[in-house]
Design a protein around this motif. Structure first.
Motif, PDB file in Angstrom:
ATOM      1  N   GLY A   1       0.853   4.054  -2.945  1.00 12.87           N
ATOM      2  CA  GLY A   1       0.597   5.457  -2.625  1.00 12.87           C
ATOM      3  C   GLY A   1       1.655   6.382  -3.195  1.00 12.87           C
ATOM      4  O   GLY A   1       1.342   7.431  -3.782  1.00 12.87           O
TER       5      GLY A   1
ATOM      6  N   TYR B   1       0.808  -1.218   0.000  1.00 20.31           N
ATOM      7  CA  TYR B   1       0.000   0.000   0.000  1.00 20.31           C
ATOM      8  C   TYR B   1       0.847   1.277   0.000  1.00 20.31           C
ATOM      9  O   TYR B   1       0.562   2.190  -0.782  1.00 20.31           O
ATOM     10  CB  TYR B   1      -0.989  -0.009   1.168  1.00 20.31           C
ATOM     11  CG  TYR B   1      -1.982   1.102   1.053  1.00 20.31           C
ATOM     12  CD1 TYR B   1      -3.018   1.028   0.126  1.00 20.31           C
ATOM     13  CD2 TYR B   1      -1.883   2.233   1.845  1.00 20.31           C
ATOM     14  CE1 TYR B   1      -3.928   2.050  -0.008  1.00 20.31           C
ATOM     15  CE2 TYR B   1      -2.793   3.266   1.719  1.00 20.31           C
ATOM     16  CZ  TYR B   1      -3.813   3.177   0.794  1.00 20.31           C
ATOM     17  OH  TYR B   1      -4.704   4.195   0.671  1.00 20.31           O
ATOM     18  N   PRO B   2       1.896   1.370   0.826  1.00 21.74           N
ATOM     19  CA  PRO B   2       2.731   2.579   0.735  1.00 21.74           C
ATOM     20  C   PRO B   2       3.399   2.745  -0.634  1.00 21.74           C
ATOM     21  O   PRO B   2       3.499   3.862  -1.142  1.00 21.74           O
ATOM     22  CB  PRO B   2       3.786   2.379   1.828  1.00 21.74           C
ATOM     23  CG  PRO B   2       3.139   1.475   2.803  1.00 21.74           C
ATOM     24  CD  PRO B   2       2.280   0.556   1.980  1.00 21.74           C
TER      25      PRO B   2
ATOM     26  N   SER C   1       1.472   6.351  -7.070  1.00 23.14           N
ATOM     27  CA  SER C   1       0.304   7.130  -7.487  1.00 23.14           C
ATOM     28  C   SER C   1       0.528   8.619  -7.269  1.00 23.14           C
ATOM     29  O   SER C   1       0.162   9.437  -8.117  1.00 23.14           O
ATOM     30  CB  SER C   1      -0.935   6.662  -6.729  1.00 23.14           C
ATOM     31  OG  SER C   1      -1.238   5.326  -7.046  1.00 23.14           O
ATOM     32  N   LEU C   2       1.124   8.966  -6.154  1.00 26.73           N
ATOM     33  CA  LEU C   2       1.391  10.373  -5.849  1.00 26.73           C
ATOM     34  C   LEU C   2       2.299  11.005  -6.902  1.00 26.73           C
ATOM     35  O   LEU C   2       2.028  12.113  -7.391  1.00 26.73           O
ATOM     36  CB  LEU C   2       2.024  10.493  -4.465  1.00 26.73           C
ATOM     37  CG  LEU C   2       2.392  11.890  -3.986  1.00 26.73           C
ATOM     38  CD1 LEU C   2       1.149  12.738  -3.831  1.00 26.73           C
ATOM     39  CD2 LEU C   2       3.142  11.804  -2.674  1.00 26.73           C
TER      40      LEU C   2
ATOM     41  N   TRP D   1       9.004   6.125   1.943  1.00 27.30           N
ATOM     42  CA  TRP D   1       8.815   4.802   1.372  1.00 27.30           C
ATOM     43  C   TRP D   1      10.137   4.050   1.265  1.00 27.30           C
ATOM     44  O   TRP D   1      10.168   2.821   1.426  1.00 27.30           O
ATOM     45  CB  TRP D   1       8.132   4.851  -0.014  1.00 27.30           C
ATOM     46  CG  TRP D   1       7.874   3.470  -0.457  1.00 27.30           C
ATOM     47  CD1 TRP D   1       6.835   2.683  -0.070  1.00 27.30           C
ATOM     48  CD2 TRP D   1       8.707   2.653  -1.272  1.00 27.30           C
ATOM     49  NE1 TRP D   1       6.961   1.431  -0.614  1.00 27.30           N
ATOM     50  CE2 TRP D   1       8.100   1.383  -1.365  1.00 27.30           C
ATOM     51  CE3 TRP D   1       9.900   2.864  -1.940  1.00 27.30           C
ATOM     52  CZ2 TRP D   1       8.653   0.343  -2.100  1.00 27.30           C
ATOM     53  CZ3 TRP D   1      10.441   1.830  -2.676  1.00 27.30           C
ATOM     54  CH2 TRP D   1       9.823   0.589  -2.744  1.00 27.30           C
TER      55      TRP D   1
END
Length: 124
Positions: free
Chosen positions: A84, A80-81, A87-88, A118
């Motif tokens: 994220g 998930y990170p 995607s960011l 991350w």
């Protein structure tokens, strides 16, 4: 690095790209109803005939299914990170080039800090 982890990372990158593409398309579709003073159902009716919105929503659903598969392969606290951060980064680039949004220096610093976070997650 194991084969399943590499496959998971490839899936996450694909899902990230699909998410960004779908959200950019949805946003482009939503821009068509911002100036309309009609009732909510009129706006929904317009969106249901907007190909940006429809294709974006379908792509988002497909990305979710593929993302769930990626989650089944790897730890949630890793997957998930990564999703994220990917995607960011892609959303920021897409917002600048396709939606013509301006990104402040403070926002860019925040993005860099999140990317650095991350790296700690990935190496743990």
């Amino acid at each position: 690095m194991s084969t399943s982890k590499i496959f998971s990372i490839i899936l996450i990158v694909i899902v990230g790209l699909m998410n960004v593409t779908s959200l950019t398309l949805i946003k482009k579709g939503l821009l068509t109803v911002t100036d309309i003073d009609d009732k909510l159902y009129e706006k929904i009716k317009i969106l249901l005939y907007n190909y940006h919105f429809i294709f974006g929503a379908l792509l988002y659903g497909l990305a979710t299914v593929i993302g769930l598969f990626a989650l089944s392969i790897n730890d949630l606290s890793y997957t998930y990170p990564l999703l994220g951060v990917i995607s960011l980064i892609f959303v920021t680039v897409s917002s600048i080039f396709f939606l013509h949004e301006t990104i402040s220096v403070v926002r860019l610093v925040g993005i860099l800090l999140m990317c650095g976070g991350w790296i700690f997650i990935a190496t743990s």
